[in-house]
Design a protein around this motif. Structure first.
Motif, PDB file in Angstrom:
ATOM      1  N   ASP A   1       0.828  -1.216   0.000  1.00  0.00           N
ATOM      2  CA  ASP A   1       0.000   0.000   0.000  1.00  0.00           C
ATOM      3  C   ASP A   1       0.859   1.261   0.000  1.00  0.00           C
ATOM      4  O   ASP A   1       0.616   2.198  -0.747  1.00  0.00           O
ATOM      5  N   ILE A   2       1.879   1.269   0.872  1.00  0.00           N
ATOM      6  CA  ILE A   2       2.766   2.444   0.988  1.00  0.00           C
ATOM      7  C   ILE A   2       3.527   2.651  -0.324  1.00  0.00           C
ATOM      8  O   ILE A   2       3.664   3.776  -0.820  1.00  0.00           O
ATOM      9  N   ILE A   3       4.018   1.558  -0.885  1.00  0.00           N
ATOM     10  CA  ILE A   3       4.791   1.638  -2.137  1.00  0.00           C
ATOM     11  C   ILE A   3       3.902   2.123  -3.277  1.00  0.00           C
ATOM     12  O   ILE A   3       4.304   2.980  -4.084  1.00  0.00           O
ATOM     13  N   THR A   4       2.672   1.604  -3.346  1.00  0.00           N
ATOM     14  CA  THR A   4       1.739   2.010  -4.416  1.00  0.00           C
ATOM     15  C   THR A   4       1.486   3.515  -4.348  1.00  0.00           C
ATOM     16  O   THR A   4       1.564   4.219  -5.358  1.00  0.00           O
ATOM     17  N   LYS A   5       1.200   4.008  -3.157  1.00  0.00           N
ATOM     18  CA  LYS A   5       0.901   5.444  -2.976  1.00  0.00           C
ATOM     19  C   LYS A   5       2.096   6.310  -3.379  1.00  0.00           C
ATOM     20  O   LYS A   5       1.960   7.288  -4.113  1.00  0.00           O
ATOM     21  N   ASN A   6       3.306   5.929  -2.901  1.00  0.00           N
ATOM     22  CA  ASN A   6       4.492   6.743  -3.176  1.00  0.00           C
ATOM     23  C   ASN A   6       4.924   6.673  -4.635  1.00  0.00           C
ATOM     24  O   ASN A   6       5.353   7.681  -5.211  1.00  0.00           O
ATOM     25  N   ALA A   7       4.796   5.490  -5.237  1.00  0.00           N
ATOM     26  CA  ALA A   7       5.180   5.353  -6.650  1.00  0.00           C
ATOM     27  C   ALA A   7       4.238   6.165  -7.534  1.00  0.00           C
ATOM     28  O   ALA A   7       4.670   6.861  -8.460  1.00  0.00           O
ATOM     29  N   LYS A   8       2.947   6.088  -7.224  1.00  0.00           N
ATOM     30  CA  LYS A   8       1.949   6.834  -8.010  1.00  0.00           C
ATOM     31  C   LYS A   8       2.237   8.341  -7.932  1.00  0.00           C
ATOM     32  O   LYS A   8       2.250   9.049  -8.941  1.00  0.00           O
ATOM     33  N   GLU A   9       2.501   8.806  -6.718  1.00  0.00           N
ATOM     34  CA  GLU A   9       2.815  10.217  -6.501  1.00  0.00           C
ATOM     35  C   GLU A   9       4.057  10.619  -7.300  1.00  0.00           C
ATOM     36  O   GLU A   9       4.101  11.675  -7.926  1.00  0.00           O
ATOM     37  N   GLY A  10       5.076   9.741  -7.249  1.00  0.00           N
ATOM     38  CA  GLY A  10       6.313  10.019  -7.986  1.00  0.00           C
ATOM     39  C   GLY A  10       6.079  10.078  -9.481  1.00  0.00           C
ATOM     40  O   GLY A  10       6.507  11.030 -10.163  1.00  0.00           O
ATOM     41  N   ILE A  11       5.368   9.081 -10.004  1.00  0.00           N
ATOM     42  CA  ILE A  11       5.137   8.987 -11.459  1.00  0.00           C
ATOM     43  C   ILE A  11       4.400  10.222 -11.974  1.00  0.00           C
ATOM     44  O   ILE A  11       4.801  10.846 -12.969  1.00  0.00           O
ATOM     45  N   ILE A  12       3.307  10.601 -11.295  1.00  0.00           N
ATOM     46  CA  ILE A  12       2.509  11.719 -11.828  1.00  0.00           C
ATOM     47  C   ILE A  12       3.195  13.070 -11.604  1.00  0.00           C
ATOM     48  O   ILE A  12       2.772  14.077 -12.151  1.00  0.00           O
TER      49      ILE A  12
END
Length: 600
Positions: free
Chosen positions: A543-554
């Motif tokens: 969950d933490i990785i998904t949130k941070n990766a999404k934030e980084g990508i966009i």
């Protein structure tokens, strides 16, 4: 031991570690078990019964208990036998720090500052004469050490200090002038490691400054600071006015102070993680005991699902932090042994051994310091109104935990460092990030497999998921480096997100490897609750990785590139068999309630 047997620092991201290769607390030797019991007994006898005195700022008690720790050899665990220490390995020093630190943050801070940044710089950088003169006194607690780096204008930017060292006309001494602040142990130290700038040098220089309150030599101490927590830890400002220091008391070479400071902090970071572990175990135990006794609606609150959720998460984070801390500690110990075997002195071997795993040291410092704060916070919540009272142990634990996210480099700085150091290692060819990142980029444009893998073995899905989470980091970091190049260090929110991904990968993988190793040798049944904690932690990590990766990508990708990376993220964070986290938490909490303590 051959060098190929252990991964270099940061390589966990691109290489698989067999579970047999990790060290776990279940691997403690007989000697280490004896040391653990001795330290716990000392803590239970000398520290915990006097908690109120520590909370009431009894600085003399801190000094007295430090002397007793010195008499028992606890201050010299890491010091070579040649200088009056026990000369034990890195794991044993972690273990001592772990179990001696949970009674109160006041003593933990005094202990950590003295054995780490107060003694280590001389052990690792001192000349033979300096080591013979000072280290035996520090190892036995006859003398105490302090470390003077921070200044009003120089905190995280440690190399910007204004304190000066001026060479005398006869070339025999330096005069030090300046101001230092937040100096732990200042009130009862005999030696200070002081950092000052000579002329217009780019980098600061380290000095060993003796301090005798009867003959202060231009050293003046400010009043004791009144702090949120660690109340009986002596913390003062230190002022130097023409303080005369013989030239032979320069530590290492001119201008090498910044390097000394950074390497001392690497050791301090992993030790700080260790110092937060037993606090979590004890807080969890206190919370469990209270929850099983406290009844509401004629039912012990430990039986309510909302409380079980808290207890399970507290215990899980403690177990995972312990798994990762001892994994890294043994890697450092092994690397030191390899370097000594190849002809390095103990000094060189230890310096390079710790420096090698600086990324892991930063990861652990951040993860475990945040976990201990959350643990204490939930502890207060379980106690309810009583948790807010000084009569119960939770409020002091919460206040003491708060400093852990600030000292030894703030968690924000350590997040930047972990990713920054990894990128530097990649540039130097120590960790091959480029080829794996290119493979992941190719995979994004390829057709995914729709076959369901065989997950019949323990942790086969979890290990597959860890491998995919590593791809998430490589995808995000690889694309970001390609886009920003060296300017990436200006994008701190992006680096923070990348660091959060890196931290969760290391912590989750460490738990999987420990539990898998123990299930193989002790039987899967014996590890059923550890398996549950490992699965629960990984679920949270995804969950933490998904949130941070999404934030980084966009934040840096647009159009087709963004869509493709977000689809890749979905693919790399996909479970085939989603764990029932409510059932996992219930299982863990039920075990805690049954044992009435943290029992893992």
């Amino acid at each position: 031991m051959e060098e190929k047997d252990i991964l270099r620092g940061g390589q966990f991201l691109v290489k698989e570690t067999p579970c047999e290769d990790v060290f776990t607390p279940e691997d403690f030797s007989e000697e280490q078990q004896m040391m653990k019991e001795a330290v716990k007994e000392f803590n239970d006898r000398e520290i915990i019964p006097h908690k109120n005195r520590f909370e009431n700022k009894d600085y003399a008690l801190t000094e007295e208990v430090m002397r007793k720790a010195g008499e028992l050899g606890f201050l010299g665990v890491a010091v070579p036998e040649a200088y009056g220490g026990l000369g034990m390995g890195f794991v044993s020093t972690m273990l001592t720090c772990d179990y001696i630190s949970s009674g109160t943050g006041s003593f933990s801070t005094a202990f950590g500052a003295h054995t780490g940044i107060g003694t280590m710089p001389i052990t690792l950088y001192g000349t033979e004469e300096q080591k013979k003169k000072y280290v035996p006194k520090l190892a036995t607690g006859e003398w105490f050490g302090a470390y003077c780096l921070t200044e009003p204008g120089a905190g995280s930017d440690a190399n910007s200090g204004k304190t000066t060292a001026t060479l005398s006309e006869d070339g025999k001494s330096y005069k030090i002038n300046g101001q230092k602040m937040w100096i732990s142990n200042a009130g009862f130290c005999n030696i200070m490691i002081v950092f000052a700038r000579i002329e217009d040098d780019k980098n600061i220089t380290g000095f060993i400054v003796e301090y005798d309150k009867n003959n202060p030599n231009g050293v003046t101490l400010g009043e004791e600071e009144h702090k949120l927590g660690i109340r009986a830890s002596s913390t003062r400002q230190v002022f130097f006015s023409d303080t005369v220091v013989p030239v032979e008391n320069m530590l290492s070479t001119r201008g090498n102070g910044f390097k000394i400071a950074m390497n001392a902090l690497n050791v301090g970071r992993i030790k700080l993680a260790a110092a937060c572990l037993d606090s979590q175990r004890r807080i969890t135990t206190e919370a469990v005991k209270y929850a099983t006794e406290r009844k509401q609606f004629k039912t012990p609150i430990a039986e309510f699902g909302a409380i079980k959720l808290k207890l399970a998460e507290m215990a899980t984070n403690a177990y995972v932090g312990e798994s990762a801390s001892y994994r890294a500690a043994k890697n450092i110990e092994d690397r030191i042994a390899i370097r000594e075997a190849s002809g390095n002195t103990h000094q060189e071997a230890e310096l390079k051994g710790v420096e090698e795993y600086a990324i892991e040291c930063s990861i652990l410092k951040v993860a475990v310091s945040e976990d201990v704060q959350n643990c204490a916070d939930e502890g207060i919540q379980i106690f309810g109104g009583m948790g807010f009272s000084e009569e119960t142990p939770m409020e002091a634990a919460w206040r003491d935990a708060r400093i852990a996210r600030i000292y030894e480099g703030t968690n924000e700085i350590n997040r930047m460092l972990s990713v920054g150091m990894l990128i530097k290692k990649a540039m130097k060819g120590h960790v091959d990030l480029l080829n794996p990142a290119m493979k992941v980029a190719d995979e994004l444009t390829g057709i995914p497999s729709f076959e369901t893998p065989d997950f019949s073995e323990l942790f086969s899905e979890e290990k597959e998921l860890i491998a995919k989470l590593k791809k998430v980091f490589l995808m995000v970091a690889g694309a970001a480096i390609q886009k920003f190049g060296p300017d990436i260090e200006k994008h701190q929110q992006l680096l923070t997100a990348a660091s959060n991904i890196l931290i969760e990968i290391y912590m989750a993988e460490s738990a999987i490897l420990r539990t898998e190793k123990n299930a193989k040798r002790f039987g899967q049944e014996s590890q059923e609750h550890q398996i549950a904690m490992t699965q629960l932690y990984l679920y949270n990590a995804v969950d933490i990785i998904t949130k941070n990766a999404k934030e980084g990508i966009i934040s840096f990708a647009e159009g087709d590139e963004q869509r493709m990376m977000l689809m890749g993220l979905k693919r790399f964070t996909k479970y085939y068999n989603m764990p029932n986290v409510v059932a996992l938490r219930t299982q863990i909490a039920n075990k805690l309630n049954e044992e009435n303590a943290y029992c893992f």
